[in-house]
Every structure is written in structure tokens, then in C-alpha cells.
Write a protein that holds these residues in place. Structure first.
Motif, PDB file in Angstrom:
ATOM      1  N   ARG A   1     -34.850 -19.711 -27.993  1.00  0.00           N
ATOM      2  CA  ARG A   1     -35.846 -20.065 -26.981  1.00  0.00           C
ATOM      3  C   ARG A   1     -35.252 -20.952 -25.887  1.00  0.00           C
ATOM      4  NH1 ARG A   1     -41.436 -21.560 -30.045  1.00  0.00           N
ATOM      5  NH2 ARG A   1     -40.103 -23.175 -30.952  1.00  0.00           N
ATOM      6  N   VAL A   2     -34.451 -21.922 -26.293  1.00  0.00           N
ATOM      7  CA  VAL A   2     -33.837 -22.807 -25.308  1.00  0.00           C
ATOM      8  C   VAL A   2     -32.932 -22.013 -24.381  1.00  0.00           C
ATOM      9  CG1 VAL A   2     -32.197 -24.700 -25.022  1.00  0.00           C
ATOM     10  CG2 VAL A   2     -34.019 -24.891 -26.707  1.00  0.00           C
ATOM     11  N   ASP A   3     -32.095 -21.127 -24.956  1.00  0.00           N
ATOM     12  CA  ASP A   3     -31.172 -20.348 -24.139  1.00  0.00           C
ATOM     13  C   ASP A   3     -31.924 -19.381 -23.224  1.00  0.00           C
ATOM     14  OD1 ASP A   3     -28.079 -19.573 -24.021  1.00  0.00           O
ATOM     15  OD2 ASP A   3     -29.262 -17.741 -23.870  1.00  0.00           O
ATOM     16  N   LEU A   4     -32.994 -18.758 -23.751  1.00  0.00           N
ATOM     17  CA  LEU A   4     -33.736 -17.800 -22.943  1.00  0.00           C
ATOM     18  C   LEU A   4     -34.440 -18.489 -21.776  1.00  0.00           C
ATOM     19  CD1 LEU A   4     -34.691 -14.959 -22.440  1.00  0.00           C
ATOM     20  CD2 LEU A   4     -36.545 -15.316 -24.085  1.00  0.00           C
ATOM     21  N   ARG A   5     -35.003 -19.666 -22.044  1.00  0.00           N
ATOM     22  CA  ARG A   5     -35.650 -20.396 -20.946  1.00  0.00           C
ATOM     23  C   ARG A   5     -34.622 -20.798 -19.887  1.00  0.00           C
ATOM     24  NH1 ARG A   5     -39.493 -22.662 -25.005  1.00  0.00           N
ATOM     25  NH2 ARG A   5     -41.499 -21.716 -24.463  1.00  0.00           N
ATOM     26  N   ALA A   6     -33.419 -21.149 -20.333  1.00  0.00           N
ATOM     27  CA  ALA A   6     -32.364 -21.469 -19.362  1.00  0.00           C
ATOM     28  C   ALA A   6     -32.016 -20.228 -18.535  1.00  0.00           C
ATOM     29  CB  ALA A   6     -31.128 -22.001 -20.085  1.00  0.00           C
ATOM     30  N   CYS A   7     -31.959 -19.062 -19.166  1.00  0.00           N
ATOM     31  CA  CYS A   7     -31.662 -17.828 -18.434  1.00  0.00           C
ATOM     32  C   CYS A   7     -32.766 -17.502 -17.437  1.00  0.00           C
ATOM     33  CB  CYS A   7     -31.499 -16.663 -19.422  1.00  0.00           C
ATOM     34  SG  CYS A   7     -29.983 -16.731 -20.385  1.00  0.00           S
ATOM     35  N   VAL A   8     -34.034 -17.712 -17.851  1.00  0.00           N
ATOM     36  CA  VAL A   8     -35.148 -17.466 -16.939  1.00  0.00           C
ATOM     37  C   VAL A   8     -35.079 -18.428 -15.748  1.00  0.00           C
ATOM     38  CG1 VAL A   8     -37.657 -17.546 -16.711  1.00  0.00           C
ATOM     39  CG2 VAL A   8     -36.630 -16.498 -18.732  1.00  0.00           C
ATOM     40  N   ALA A   9     -34.756 -19.702 -16.027  1.00  0.00           N
ATOM     41  CA  ALA A   9     -34.623 -20.678 -14.944  1.00  0.00           C
ATOM     42  C   ALA A   9     -33.497 -20.288 -13.992  1.00  0.00           C
ATOM     43  CB  ALA A   9     -34.377 -22.070 -15.523  1.00  0.00           C
ATOM     44  N   ARG A  10     -32.368 -19.823 -14.564  1.00  0.00           N
ATOM     45  CA  ARG A  10     -31.269 -19.372 -13.695  1.00  0.00           C
ATOM     46  C   ARG A  10     -31.693 -18.175 -12.852  1.00  0.00           C
ATOM     47  NH1 ARG A  10     -27.965 -20.719 -18.226  1.00  0.00           N
ATOM     48  NH2 ARG A  10     -28.022 -18.575 -18.985  1.00  0.00           N
ATOM     49  N   GLY A  11     -32.521 -17.297 -13.441  1.00  0.00           N
ATOM     50  CA  GLY A  11     -33.016 -16.157 -12.682  1.00  0.00           C
ATOM     51  C   GLY A  11     -33.888 -16.586 -11.512  1.00  0.00           C
ATOM     52  N   LEU A  12     -34.711 -17.616 -11.732  1.00  0.00           N
ATOM     53  CA  LEU A  12     -35.543 -18.121 -10.643  1.00  0.00           C
ATOM     54  C   LEU A  12     -34.687 -18.729  -9.537  1.00  0.00           C
ATOM     55  CD1 LEU A  12     -38.419 -19.835 -12.667  1.00  0.00           C
ATOM     56  CD2 LEU A  12     -38.584 -17.760 -11.305  1.00  0.00           C
ATOM     57  N   VAL A  13     -33.679 -19.510  -9.942  1.00  0.00           N
ATOM     58  CA  VAL A  13     -32.796 -20.128  -8.950  1.00  0.00           C
ATOM     59  C   VAL A  13     -32.024 -19.067  -8.177  1.00  0.00           C
ATOM     60  CG1 VAL A  13     -30.782 -21.617  -8.653  1.00  0.00           C
ATOM     61  CG2 VAL A  13     -32.597 -22.290 -10.228  1.00  0.00           C
ATOM     62  N   ALA A  14     -31.563 -18.018  -8.885  1.00  0.00           N
ATOM     63  CA  ALA A  14     -30.777 -16.970  -8.226  1.00  0.00           C
ATOM     64  C   ALA A  14     -31.610 -16.217  -7.189  1.00  0.00           C
ATOM     65  CB  ALA A  14     -30.233 -15.995  -9.265  1.00  0.00           C
ATOM     66  N   ARG A  15     -32.905 -16.100  -7.437  1.00  0.00           N
ATOM     67  CA  ARG A  15     -33.751 -15.373  -6.495  1.00  0.00           C
ATOM     68  C   ARG A  15     -34.146 -16.215  -5.288  1.00  0.00           C
ATOM     69  NH1 ARG A  15     -33.569 -13.164 -11.024  1.00  0.00           N
ATOM     70  NH2 ARG A  15     -34.043 -10.978 -11.368  1.00  0.00           N
ATOM     71  N   GLY A  16     -34.036 -17.504  -5.426  1.00  0.00           N
ATOM     72  CA  GLY A  16     -34.229 -18.378  -4.276  1.00  0.00           C
ATOM     73  C   GLY A  16     -35.678 -18.740  -4.033  1.00  0.00           C
ATOM     74  N   PRO A  17     -35.891 -19.776  -3.233  1.00  0.00           N
ATOM     75  CA  PRO A  17     -37.246 -20.281  -2.997  1.00  0.00           C
ATOM     76  C   PRO A  17     -38.140 -19.316  -2.233  1.00  0.00           C
ATOM     77  CG  PRO A  17     -35.641 -21.443  -1.642  1.00  0.00           C
ATOM     78  CD  PRO A  17     -34.864 -20.612  -2.598  1.00  0.00           C
ATOM     79  N   VAL A  18     -37.563 -18.473  -1.385  1.00  0.00           N
ATOM     80  CA  VAL A  18     -38.391 -17.521  -0.635  1.00  0.00           C
ATOM     81  C   VAL A  18     -39.061 -16.546  -1.598  1.00  0.00           C
ATOM     82  CG1 VAL A  18     -38.360 -15.659   1.059  1.00  0.00           C
ATOM     83  CG2 VAL A  18     -37.022 -17.728   1.459  1.00  0.00           C
ATOM     84  N   TRP A  19     -38.294 -16.036  -2.567  1.00  0.00           N
ATOM     85  CA  TRP A  19     -38.876 -15.119  -3.557  1.00  0.00           C
ATOM     86  C   TRP A  19     -39.870 -15.849  -4.444  1.00  0.00           C
ATOM     87  CZ3 TRP A  19     -39.140 -14.847  -8.856  1.00  0.00           C
ATOM     88  CH2 TRP A  19     -39.537 -13.622  -9.402  1.00  0.00           C
ATOM     89  N   VAL A  20     -39.544 -17.054  -4.867  1.00  0.00           N
ATOM     90  CA  VAL A  20     -40.435 -17.804  -5.759  1.00  0.00           C
ATOM     91  C   VAL A  20     -41.770 -18.065  -5.075  1.00  0.00           C
ATOM     92  CG1 VAL A  20     -40.763 -20.012  -6.936  1.00  0.00           C
ATOM     93  CG2 VAL A  20     -38.565 -18.843  -7.080  1.00  0.00           C
ATOM     94  N   ARG A  21     -41.738 -18.374  -3.782  1.00  0.00           N
ATOM     95  CA  ARG A  21     -42.990 -18.639  -3.067  1.00  0.00           C
ATOM     96  C   ARG A  21     -43.858 -17.401  -2.978  1.00  0.00           C
ATOM     97  NH1 ARG A  21     -40.006 -21.938   0.836  1.00  0.00           N
ATOM     98  NH2 ARG A  21     -40.108 -20.224   2.308  1.00  0.00           N
ATOM     99  N   SER A  22     -43.276 -16.217  -3.120  1.00  0.00           N
ATOM    100  CA  SER A  22     -44.067 -14.986  -3.052  1.00  0.00           C
ATOM    101  C   SER A  22     -44.730 -14.645  -4.382  1.00  0.00           C
ATOM    102  CB  SER A  22     -43.176 -13.818  -2.610  1.00  0.00           C
ATOM    103  OG  SER A  22     -42.233 -13.482  -3.627  1.00  0.00           O
ATOM    104  N   GLN A  23     -44.429 -15.411  -5.447  1.00  0.00           N
ATOM    105  CA  GLN A  23     -44.981 -15.145  -6.767  1.00  0.00           C
ATOM    106  C   GLN A  23     -46.072 -16.168  -7.087  1.00  0.00           C
ATOM    107  OE1 GLN A  23     -43.646 -12.415  -8.554  1.00  0.00           O
ATOM    108  NE2 GLN A  23     -42.606 -12.150  -6.590  1.00  0.00           N
ATOM    109  N   GLN A  24     -46.942 -15.787  -8.030  1.00  0.00           N
ATOM    110  CA  GLN A  24     -47.931 -16.740  -8.522  1.00  0.00           C
ATOM    111  C   GLN A  24     -47.245 -17.737  -9.450  1.00  0.00           C
ATOM    112  OE1 GLN A  24     -51.015 -14.054 -10.204  1.00  0.00           O
ATOM    113  NE2 GLN A  24     -52.426 -15.197  -8.896  1.00  0.00           N
TER     114      GLN A  24
END
Length: 559
Positions: free
Chosen positions: A96-119
Motif C-alpha cells: 500500500r505504501v509503495d502503491l500510494r507513492a506510485c500514484v503520487a508520482r503519477g500525479l506529479v508527472a502529469r503536472g498541475p494543469v492535468w490535476v486541476r482538470s480532475q475532481q
């Protein structure tokens, strides 16, 4: 987590996750198998005690040794079960810890513009509920797979040794259980995926409405929004009940066939003892009958436990399908449609030619036909009406938004400091928020940056200075104070290019003059692009870019 290839199946992703905690998972499986096989000496000792006590008439003292061995077996099985559970829990926590880190890295890789387009609520559900959905799979289903194969096989061999008829009944009924379980479970993954999607929608809907609660009350939309939440909750209830129905049906099928086979074995043993059925070469002793009857339900016990976790497997597969959005490597946005790094030219940091900028999912360009050359020691005031695209251009220069057409290139190794119009401050101390820009910064460097950005002017009035705790999104600070914290972050980062979005908004004239003086002093040998409406801020810069009609007009010299 070893990254699975883009487009990998949910099964491949689960296998990749399992590799993180392969050792504890294998140890948990080994403990489970050993504990399951120990049911053989346990049943043999019980049968031996009953045979001696009820048939042979042995003295009670002769039963002490087998009873002590039985107690030791029971304790050993309990210890192995506890160890297996602990190892599985440890493996689940690592995953779980590793998967959450991977998800966080995925969010960072997509950048704030993409994150702002999501709920934001939907993203939180993926980080929370979707990751937690893997607990039952890795904590229950995976360790049981080896036990389901090894333990029934050991019991089957032992039963065939003492009575071929009982062994034949177990052998013939065993294939029915997994076959019918798979038939029932075919729809489990689809139902689980629909449930997780409903949960994501509800989480995103509720979180967004909670964040905008003030506006909802202001405009009298409370009852309407409550109706929407009730509809989302009802959809989730229906989806959850469908998943439970499949899980209960799967367990019911397994219990039916297991109970049927045990009843057949009990009927065979009873008829044999009554002399109404004779399928053996020798007489059936009480010990042999008890041994077979005790092992019959244990033969199906691993399958029963696996059935309880079968819907966990379906839920895990559905969760991985949902998480694929964040786990797949994004198509890395480049800062240019053609070309590479900025051509070698002394002092040139950013170059654009005919560039067009378009936000994700937009149907038209926010800016087009952008041509510019930004060099060191250029201090640019970016002006234009609100909504004309000043922040969009800053995001593109920061590397958040790729060029839709033309070229937008940056110098290799360019360090950028960006202070957005609405900076995000985390719950914690002011010092922690500043240190995000450079975690290894000394306290002296941090305080110098804070002083230059005029943070110390208000921090000294706070109860604990820079160690004062603020709320999420800067709760407890004014808009101007939050902007000064963001500016101090930029100073602490020591960038080559400063991108500032309205850094002096909401400041009184005296504080604004101090901030502008600090910016111009810090910007020596650096480039600055400052989006601003303030006349004093424009006057502090040495050049101007004006946005009008979705085009950029570059004006050199003093505005």
C-alpha cells in the motif's frame, strides 16, 4: 513498485505489486500450508484417542502422551496461523505504501494543469479507497493460493491410504467447487469495477460540494445539491448490494458442494458401521471412520477461505483498472512541437516561434502565434486584461503546458521559480511551507529569503514567528501574505528564471514597494516575467509583453 508497461493488464499490475513483498508473501503462504498439513496428525491423534478410549478400553494414563501431542499440534497450528497473518499484514502495508507513492508520482508527472482538470475528490478516492481495495487480495487471496493446492492434495493422499471410497468421493466432488465458483465469479470483477466507479463519483461529488459549501448556501442551492448527493449515494448502495449478492452466491455454491460431499461420506460410514454397505476388504474401525470424517470438512476448508476472498480478487482487479489512469506513464509533454533545446546563444533562456497554447480538452487555442526570446537580465512586465491568457503563458514558460503548435524551447538545465496567483500552502508551520522549495536549506538561508520577500514583516507578529502553524490552503493568512510566502519560496529556490503571477496584489503601497525592491535586487543576473495589473510593478520592470486578442505583443525598453 516495478513499473508495469503502459497498457498492462490488471493481472500484470497485481503481479508487479506482489513482487514488492514477495518474501513475506511466500513466507505467509508457507506458514499457511504447514498449518494446513498439520491437520493430518491432529485428526490422527483425535481418532487414536477415541479408538483407545471407546473401543480398546485402554487405561486413561495411556492417553496422556497422544493428548499432549494433540495439544502441541493445536498450539503449533495456532502459532503458524498467527505468523502467517502477521507476515501477510506486513506485506500488505509495504504494498500500500509503495502503491500510494506510485500514484503520487503519477500525479506529479502529469503536472498541475492535468490535476486541476480532475475532481479532487475522485483523485482522493483513488489514493485511498482504491488502494485499500487491494488489502483482501494480498492479505487473503494470495497466501491462500498455495494452501488450496497443497493441503487438499495432502488430505486426499492420506484418505486414500486408509479408505479408497472416501478418497474417491473427495476426488470426484473437488473439481465441482472451483468450476462453479468461477462460473459465479465471472461477473464479480465487472460488478466491483462499477461499484468503485460509483464510489469515485460520489467521493468527487461530495468533496467538491463540501469545498463549495459557502457558495451553495449563499445561492440557496442546498436542497438541490442534497438531492444530487442522495442520488449518488443510492447508486453506490445499489452497486454495493450487487457485489455482495455475487459474493454470497459464490460462498453458497461452495458450501452446498462441500456439505454435499461431507454428507455423502457420513452416509457411507454410517451404512458401513450398520452392516448395510460393504465396500471394504477389512472391517471399518472407529478410528479410521473418525479420521476420515474429521478430514472431510478440512479438505474443503482452504477452498472455503479462498471463496471468501474471491470477490477481493475481483475488487483488486477492478481497482487496478481504475488506478491505471495514474500508474501508466503519461505521454510526457514536451515544451516544443518541433525542435530541441534552445539554440546555443549566450544568455538566452527561452525561445518561442509561432507557438500556440491550448489547455487540455479545449477546442481552441488560448494563445497563438507566440514569438519571443527571453534572456538573462530581462525583467518583463506581462500585462493584459483578466482572462486574456497571462497565467496560461506563465504556465507554459514553467513547463506545465506544452506548445500545441510551433516551438517553445528552454535552455538545458534551466532552473525555474514560479509563484502562482493562488499559491497552495499546506497545513503546517510557515517554516515547513518555505522549506518545500529547498529541503536542505539552512535556517539562515530560509530566514534571509523570508525577509527579502517581506514575510518577516507579518511573521514577527505571529505567536511563534515562522514556526506558527497555519491551516490548509493558507488558512490564517491573508491573500497578500500567502503570495509573499510563495515569493519567499522562489527566492529560496535560487532560480535562473522567475515567473511571478500578481505577486503584489492585495499589498499596501509601502509593502508593495519593499517587495518590488526585493524582486529587482534578487533578479540581477536572472530573468523575470511578472504578470501584473499594478502600475508600480510595471514601472519596476524594464520591458513589457502585452497579451491582447490571444496574441502576445513584445515591447522592449521601459514601459
Amino acid at each position: 513498485m516495478k513499473d508495469a508497461p503502459a497498457g498492462a493488464t490488471a493481472k500484470a499490475r497485481l503481479a508487479s505489486l506482489g513482487g514488492i513483498a514477495r518474501t513475506p508473501l511466500r513466507a505467509a503462504s508457507a506458514c499457511g500450508v504447514t498449518g494446513g498439513v498439520l491437520v493430518l496428525p491432529q485428526a490422527a491423534l483425535i481418532a487414536l484417542c477415541l479408538q483407545r478410549a471407546l473401543v480398546d478400553g485402554a487405561a486413561p494414563v495411556t492417553l496422556l502422551a497422544p493428548l499432549a501431542a494433540l495439544l502441541a499440534t493445536l498450539l503449533l497450528r495456532a502459532g503458524l496461523g498467527w505468523t502467517s497473518r502477521r507476515l501477510a499484514d506486513h506485506a500488505v502495508e509495504r504494498i500500500r505504501v509503495d502503491l500510494r507513492a506510485c500514484v503520487a508520482r503519477g500525479l506529479v508527472a502529469r503536472g498541475p494543469v492535468w490535476v486541476r482538470s480532475q475532481q479532487s475528490g475522485a483523485l482522493a478516492e483513488r489514493m485511498g479507497t482504491h488502494v485499500d481495495a487491494l488489502e483482501g487480495y494480498f492479505g487473503g487471496f494470495v497466501p491462500l493460493r498455495a494452501e488450496v493446492v497443497a493441503v487438499p492434495l495432502a488430505i486426499l493422499l492420506a484418505v486414500f491410504v486408509v479408505d479408497r471410497t472416501v478418497g474417491l468421493v473427495l476426488l470426484l466432488t473437488m473439481p465441482l467447487v472451483p468450476v462453479f465458483t468461477m462460473l459465479v465469479g465471472w461477473g464479480a470483477q465487472a460488478a466491483s469495477q462499477r461499484q468503485l466507479q460509483a464510489l469515485t463519483r460520489m467521493g468527487g461529488h461530495f468533496a467538491d460540494r463540501l469545498r463549495g459549501l459557502g457558495l451553495i448556501r449563499l445561492y440557496g442551492r442546498g436542497e438541490t445539491e442534497l438531492t444530487g448527493i442522495r442520488a449518488a449515494a443510492e447508486e453506490l448502495r445499489v452497486r454495493s448490494l450487487r457485489v455482495l449478492r455475487i459474493a454470497f452466491l459464490s460462498s453458497a455454491v461452495l458450501e452446498f458442494f462441500a456439505s454435499l460431499s461431507v454428507a455423502m461420506i457420513a452416509l457411507y460410514l454410517g451404512l458401513t458401521y450398520l452392516g448395510m454397505l460393504d465396500l471394504r476388504d477389512t472391517s471399518l474401525s472407529l478410528g479410521v471412520g473418525v479420521f476420515c470424517l474429521l478430514l472431510a470438512p478440512e479438505f474443503y476448508a482452504p477452498l472455503r477461505r479462498l471463496a471468501t476472498h474471491y470477490h477481493d480478487r475481483a475488487a483488486a482487479l477492478a481497482a487496478m483498472d481504475e488506478l491505471a489512469l495514474l500508474l501508466d506513464d503519461p505521454a510526457r509533454p514536451t515544451l516544443h512541437a518541433t525542435g530541441g533545446a534552445v539554440p546555443a546563444r549566450p544568455g538566452l533562456l527561452v525561445s518561442a516561434h509561432g507557438a500556440a497554447l491550448r489547455h487540455p480538452a479545449a477546442t481552441h487555442d488560448a494563445l497563438h502565434d507566440i514569438t519571443l526570446h527571453l534572456q538573462r537580465d530581462q525583467h518583463i512586465a506581462l500585462t493584459g486584461a483578466s482572462g486574456d491568457g497571462k497565467s496560461t503563458l506563465l504556465e507554459a514558460l514553467a513547463g506545465w503546458l506544452p506548445a500545441h503548435a510551433g516551438t517553445l524551447q528552454r535552455a538545458s538545465g534551466l532552473r525555474i521559480g514560479y509563484a502562482p496567483q493562488r499559491p497552495f500552502l499546506f497545513a503546517g508551520t510557515l517554516r515547513d511551507n518555505l522549506r518545500m522549495a529547498r529541503p536542505d536549506a539552512s535556517d539562515a538561508d530560509l530566514e534571509r529569503a523570508a525577509d527579502a520577500a517581506q514575510v518577516m514583516r507579518f511573521a514577527t507578529r505571529l505567536p511563534d514567528g515562522l514556526d506558527t502553524v497555519i491551516g490548509e490552503r493558507g488558512f490564517g493568512l491573508s491573500g497578500g501574505e500567502a503570495r509573499r510566502v510563495a515569493l519567499a519560496r522562489v527566492f529560496l529556490r535560487d532560480p535562473d528564471l522567475l515567473l511571478l503571477d500578481e505577486p503584489t496584489a492585495f499589498l499596501d503601497p509601502d509593502t508593495e514597494a519593499r517587495v518590488l525592491r526585493a524582486i529587482t535586487q534578487f533578479a540581477r543576473g536572472r530573468a523575470v516575467v511578472m504578470a501584473t495589473h499594478r502600475a508600480a510593478a510595471q514601472a519596476a520592470m524594464t520591458g513589457r509583453w502585452h497579451v491582447r486578442g490571444r496574441r502576445l505583443q513584445v515591447e522592449e525598453g521601459t514601459p
